[in-house]
Design a protein around this motif. Sequence first.
Motif, PDB file in Angstrom:
ATOM      1  N   GLU A 116       8.620  14.477  -2.405  1.00  0.00           N
ATOM      2  CA  GLU A 116       9.119  14.553  -4.085  1.00  0.00           C
ATOM      3  C   GLU A 116       8.904  12.321  -4.521  1.00  0.00           C
ATOM      4  OE1 GLU A 116      11.236  15.615  -1.451  1.00  0.00           O
ATOM      5  OE2 GLU A 116      11.251  17.410  -1.985  1.00  0.00           O
ATOM      6  N   LEU A 117       9.302  11.784  -3.395  1.00  0.00           N
ATOM      7  CA  LEU A 117       8.722  10.406  -4.164  1.00  0.00           C
ATOM      8  C   LEU A 117       7.610   9.991  -4.078  1.00  0.00           C
ATOM      9  CD1 LEU A 117      10.488   7.567  -5.062  1.00  0.00           C
ATOM     10  CD2 LEU A 117       9.681   6.874  -2.884  1.00  0.00           C
ATOM     11  N   ASP A 118       6.987   9.305  -5.378  1.00  0.00           N
ATOM     12  CA  ASP A 118       5.836   8.726  -5.790  1.00  0.00           C
ATOM     13  C   ASP A 118       5.126   7.568  -5.164  1.00  0.00           C
ATOM     14  OD1 ASP A 118       3.378   8.416  -6.566  1.00  0.00           O
ATOM     15  OD2 ASP A 118       3.601   9.280  -8.495  1.00  0.00           O
ATOM     16  N   GLY A 159      -2.616  -1.634 -11.211  1.00  0.00           N
ATOM     17  CA  GLY A 159      -2.602  -0.947 -11.351  1.00  0.00           C
ATOM     18  C   GLY A 159      -2.589   0.432 -10.180  1.00  0.00           C
ATOM     19  N   ARG A 160      -2.088   1.172 -11.274  1.00  0.00           N
ATOM     20  CA  ARG A 160      -2.169   2.918 -10.041  1.00  0.00           C
ATOM     21  C   ARG A 160      -3.587   2.506  -9.185  1.00  0.00           C
ATOM     22  NH1 ARG A 160       1.611   7.099  -9.785  1.00  0.00           N
ATOM     23  NH2 ARG A 160       0.526   8.464  -7.699  1.00  0.00           N
ATOM     24  N   LEU A 161      -3.218   2.839  -8.132  1.00  0.00           N
ATOM     25  CA  LEU A 161      -4.489   3.161  -6.652  1.00  0.00           C
ATOM     26  C   LEU A 161      -4.179   3.969  -5.988  1.00  0.00           C
ATOM     27  CD1 LEU A 161      -4.814  -1.123  -5.244  1.00  0.00           C
ATOM     28  CD2 LEU A 161      -5.663  -0.006  -7.197  1.00  0.00           C
ATOM     29  N   HIS A 162      -5.238   4.822  -5.791  1.00  0.00           N
ATOM     30  CA  HIS A 162      -5.234   6.199  -4.489  1.00  0.00           C
ATOM     31  C   HIS A 162      -5.885   5.939  -3.753  1.00  0.00           C
ATOM     32  CE1 HIS A 162      -3.505   8.293  -7.716  1.00  0.00           C
ATOM     33  NE2 HIS A 162      -3.928   7.759  -8.568  1.00  0.00           N
ATOM     34  N   ALA A 163      -5.943   6.315  -2.222  1.00  0.00           N
ATOM     35  CA  ALA A 163      -6.251   6.569  -1.127  1.00  0.00           C
ATOM     36  C   ALA A 163      -6.643   7.601  -0.076  1.00  0.00           C
ATOM     37  CB  ALA A 163      -6.140   5.555  -0.446  1.00  0.00           C
ATOM     38  N   ALA A 178       4.503   1.724  -5.470  1.00  0.00           N
ATOM     39  CA  ALA A 178       3.546   1.078  -4.304  1.00  0.00           C
ATOM     40  C   ALA A 178       3.092  -0.126  -5.535  1.00  0.00           C
ATOM     41  CB  ALA A 178       2.700   0.735  -3.750  1.00  0.00           C
ATOM     42  N   GLN A 179       2.993   0.458  -7.331  1.00  0.00           N
ATOM     43  CA  GLN A 179       2.602   0.611  -8.241  1.00  0.00           C
ATOM     44  C   GLN A 179       3.224  -0.877  -8.719  1.00  0.00           C
ATOM     45  OE1 GLN A 179       1.389   2.902 -11.547  1.00  0.00           O
ATOM     46  NE2 GLN A 179       0.749   1.065 -12.525  1.00  0.00           N
ATOM     47  N   GLY A 196       0.747  -1.104  -0.037  1.00  0.00           N
ATOM     48  CA  GLY A 196      -0.145   0.170   0.079  1.00  0.00           C
ATOM     49  C   GLY A 196       1.184   1.400  -0.025  1.00  0.00           C
ATOM     50  N   GLY A 197       0.891   1.929  -1.055  1.00  0.00           N
ATOM     51  CA  GLY A 197       0.692   3.829  -0.639  1.00  0.00           C
ATOM     52  C   GLY A 197      -0.123   4.456   0.212  1.00  0.00           C
ATOM     53  N   SER A 198       0.547   5.592   0.953  1.00  0.00           N
ATOM     54  CA  SER A 198      -0.120   6.655   1.996  1.00  0.00           C
ATOM     55  C   SER A 198       0.444   7.767   1.449  1.00  0.00           C
ATOM     56  CB  SER A 198      -0.015   5.864   3.217  1.00  0.00           C
ATOM     57  OG  SER A 198      -1.270   7.421   3.580  1.00  0.00           O
ATOM     58  N   SER A 199      -0.508   8.533   0.998  1.00  0.00           N
ATOM     59  CA  SER A 199       0.288  10.160   0.892  1.00  0.00           C
ATOM     60  C   SER A 199      -0.320  10.979   2.271  1.00  0.00           C
ATOM     61  CB  SER A 199      -0.642  11.037  -0.320  1.00  0.00           C
ATOM     62  OG  SER A 199      -0.206  10.335  -1.951  1.00  0.00           O
ATOM     63  N   SER A 200       0.819  11.410   3.218  1.00  0.00           N
ATOM     64  CA  SER A 200       0.068  12.351   4.625  1.00  0.00           C
ATOM     65  C   SER A 200      -0.327  13.006   4.093  1.00  0.00           C
ATOM     66  CB  SER A 200       1.715  12.298   4.055  1.00  0.00           C
ATOM     67  OG  SER A 200       2.110  13.479   4.295  1.00  0.00           O
TER      68      SER A 200
END
Length: 206
Positions: free
Chosen positions: A136-138, A174-178, A143-144, A102-106
């Motif tokens: 700076e890192l996506d 696929g690219r995911l968002h939350a 995660a993808q 999982g990826g999480s944007s703060s």
Amino acid sequence: MPFPLALRSHRQLADELYPAVTPAGSPLPVYLDRADGSVRDVTARSLKLRTQRDGHVRDGVVLRGGLDLLLTDARLVITGGRPTPDSVLAGHVPLDQIVAIGGSSSGSLFQNDALRLVIRIASGEYRVLTFTFDTELDVHELAQDVARRTALLWLETHGGGDSAVRWHALASVGRLHAPDGEFALHSMPEYHRVPPSGAEQLCVPA
């Protein structure tokens, strides 16, 4: 220090838990082999390790100060500082142990974006690794990338899998968002039938 990291000498051989590290001054901190294939190098600000066994969650070590991550086609290699020319803090996670990514944007100036890996150690036992990064890192793209490499490795070793599972292996990359502060999870092919409540239990927000 518990798995996945330990202080390793370059005189020690690789084993199931730890990679073979290189001497000081080498281009890479560990030796790579043919199975590693394409290598991506990123730097994490910190690592938090959490253990889950039979539904009980325990927080473990937190490392700060910069970690080098080598994402390959077979594993994720984690290395830290080199306390002596003979040793380096190192470990590796085989991609086939990964349950979810999982990826999480703060969404905050005071917190860092994060990548979470859920690793199955044994029946009912998991490690949850949460890495933080500079903004700076996506992290969703990272995660993808981990999910894609893990799915491709799974397809390579499960050529006879049924079509539904093989479709999920490809669809899961696929690219995911939350929403900010939550993790957008890629579940791996062998675990996509786990009920959502089980995934939430493993991958709770930080």
